[in-house]
Scaffold this motif. Structure first.
Motif, PDB file in Angstrom:
ATOM      1  N   GLN A  90       0.719  -1.286   0.108  1.00  0.00           N
ATOM      2  CA  GLN A  90       0.040   0.040  -0.043  1.00  0.00           C
ATOM      3  C   GLN A  90       1.035   1.207   0.012  1.00  0.00           C
ATOM      4  O   GLN A  90       0.575   2.287  -0.453  1.00  0.00           O
ATOM      5  CB  GLN A  90      -0.893   0.028   1.187  1.00  0.00           C
ATOM      6  N   ASN A  91       2.017   1.018   0.542  1.00  0.00           N
ATOM      7  CA  ASN A  91       2.872   2.498   0.671  1.00  0.00           C
ATOM      8  C   ASN A  91       3.949   2.574  -0.610  1.00  0.00           C
ATOM      9  O   ASN A  91       4.674   3.376  -0.782  1.00  0.00           O
ATOM     10  CB  ASN A  91       3.585   2.575   1.620  1.00  0.00           C
TER      11      ASN A  91
ATOM     12  N   LEU B  76       4.714   2.767  -4.516  1.00  0.00           N
ATOM     13  CA  LEU B  76       4.564   3.405  -5.853  1.00  0.00           C
ATOM     14  C   LEU B  76       5.143   2.675  -7.113  1.00  0.00           C
ATOM     15  O   LEU B  76       5.956   1.978  -6.999  1.00  0.00           O
ATOM     16  CB  LEU B  76       5.214   4.856  -5.661  1.00  0.00           C
TER      17      LEU B  76
ATOM     18  N   ASP C 161       0.477   5.896  -7.323  1.00  0.00           N
ATOM     19  CA  ASP C 161       0.074   5.273  -5.860  1.00  0.00           C
ATOM     20  C   ASP C 161      -1.088   4.251  -6.211  1.00  0.00           C
ATOM     21  O   ASP C 161      -1.621   3.888  -7.229  1.00  0.00           O
ATOM     22  CB  ASP C 161      -0.386   6.161  -4.795  1.00  0.00           C
TER      23      ASP C 161
ATOM     24  N   LEU D  77       1.063  11.207  -8.574  1.00  0.00           N
ATOM     25  CA  LEU D  77       1.704  11.875  -7.185  1.00  0.00           C
ATOM     26  C   LEU D  77       2.619  12.848  -8.102  1.00  0.00           C
ATOM     27  O   LEU D  77       2.970  14.045  -7.474  1.00  0.00           O
ATOM     28  CB  LEU D  77       2.423  11.062  -6.137  1.00  0.00           C
TER      29      LEU D  77
ATOM     30  N   ARG E 100      10.283   5.228  -3.074  1.00  0.00           N
ATOM     31  CA  ARG E 100       9.126   4.305  -2.708  1.00  0.00           C
ATOM     32  C   ARG E 100       8.877   3.675  -4.002  1.00  0.00           C
ATOM     33  O   ARG E 100       7.704   3.003  -3.998  1.00  0.00           O
ATOM     34  CB  ARG E 100       7.742   5.262  -2.164  1.00  0.00           C
TER      35      ARG E 100
END
Length: 321
Positions: A2-3, A5, A22, A28, A63
């Motif tokens: 979930q965190n 990218l 995301d 983003l 990420r």
């Protein structure tokens, strides 16, 4: 995940766009460069590298755990190569290994731009919840992707649903792909503008000779401009009906820059589709505009890279397991 990218690339004949996306399909960070489509292979790759460099300069880059690419085709997801019709310098160009190298060895998933658009529309757009759909991107070229039995079906090389190179005019103009009378040769933006100019349409004082300018003239009542869109709609209707007859899709989602013409395109497309989709099992076929807009390629590239482990993208060639 979930965190995490995904770094997404959308590569076409006009622009090379990049984004960090995301798990909700939100962009983003976004950047883009013009595609130096008529230049040599390394010049085109340099533009891709520049886009990736802009993404990598962001604090969010750390990420990004994977890269998804939606490219003008044909592509070969199994080999990791691309040969876009509108980018002649790239023939069997090893895009996947080059992007993997430029992104520090991150896993890279490659699909055709039409498949990417289908992934986006199935995830976040007009094909959401639809079990059988053809999604088309009509822009500098014409691509497509298929959702069958509720799953994105990219095919062995990542090109399934590539409607742009179905021949709908056996005696038509030669296409850069090597075929003749292809949907793309009639319905792409440059083809619409070229036909309008050849038939006597003239741009306004600003000199804009794009398909969007032709659409504006058609909206204002210019019969030559309207006829060019009618011809494009006929080619699309023939290709969509053929696809529906072959695999029984229920919905055709049309996006891309040319779809921005609105009813100038969709009104004749719906009318003409009725004259091509005549068999009992395709008569209920509907045509709707795409909802993910200009971000479709980026959202779909991220989906194709199995962002968040989405099950409907699991069949995409080259995707992580």
């Amino acid at each position: 995940m979930q965190n995490d990218l995904v770094a997404a690339l959308d590569i076409g004949g006009t622009k090379i766009a990049g984004a960090l996306v995301d798990g909700q399909g939100r962009l983003l960070l976004r950047c883009q460069r013009p595609t130096p489509a008529q230049e040599d292979a390394e010049t085109v790759m340099a533009a891709v590298t520049a886009v990736l460099g802009e993404l990598a300069a962001s604090p969010l880059w750390a990420r990004a755990t994977a890269v998804g690419i939606g490219s003008a085709g044909p592509v070969d997801a199994a080999a990791g190569t691309v040969s876009p019709v509108n980018v002649p310098g790239w023939r069997d160009f090893p895009l996947v290994p080059r992007v993997a190298r430029a992104t520090g060895g991150r896993p890279v998933t490659l699909v055709g731009d039409g498949v990417a658009m289908a992934a986006a529309e199935h995830w976040r757009g007009a094909a959401r919840g639809c079990r059988n759909a053809l999604c088309l991107v009509v822009s500098t070229g014409v691509g497509g992707g298929l959702v069958l039995d509720g799953r994105l079906r990219a095919g062995p090389t990542g090109n399934a649903g590539h409607i742009g190179h179905i021949s709908v005019d056996l005696d038509g103009e030669p296409c850069p792909c090597g075929g003749r009378g292809c949907v793309e040769r009639i319905a792409s933006g440059p083809s619409i503008a070229r036909r309008a100019l050849a038939d006597g349409w003239r741009p306004g004082p600003d000199g804009d000779a794009s398909a969007a300018a032709v659409a504006a003239s058609a909206r204002a009542g210019d019969p030559v401009a309207a006829a060019s869109y009618e011809r494009a709609a006929r080619a699309l209707a023939a290709g969509i009906a053929a696809t529906a007859t072959l695999v029984e899709i229920e919905t055709a989602v049309v996006g891309g820059g040319v779809a921005g013409a609105g009813e100038v395109l969709f009104a004749p497309l719906r009318r003409l589709l009725r004259s091509y989709a005549t068999l009992s099992f395709v008569r209920r076929l509907t045509v709707v505009p795409a909802l993910t807009g200009t971000d479709a390629g980026l959202i779909g590239a991220a989906a194709a890279a199995s962002l968040g482990g989405r099950s409907e993208t699991a069949a995409v060639a080259g995707g992580p397991s």
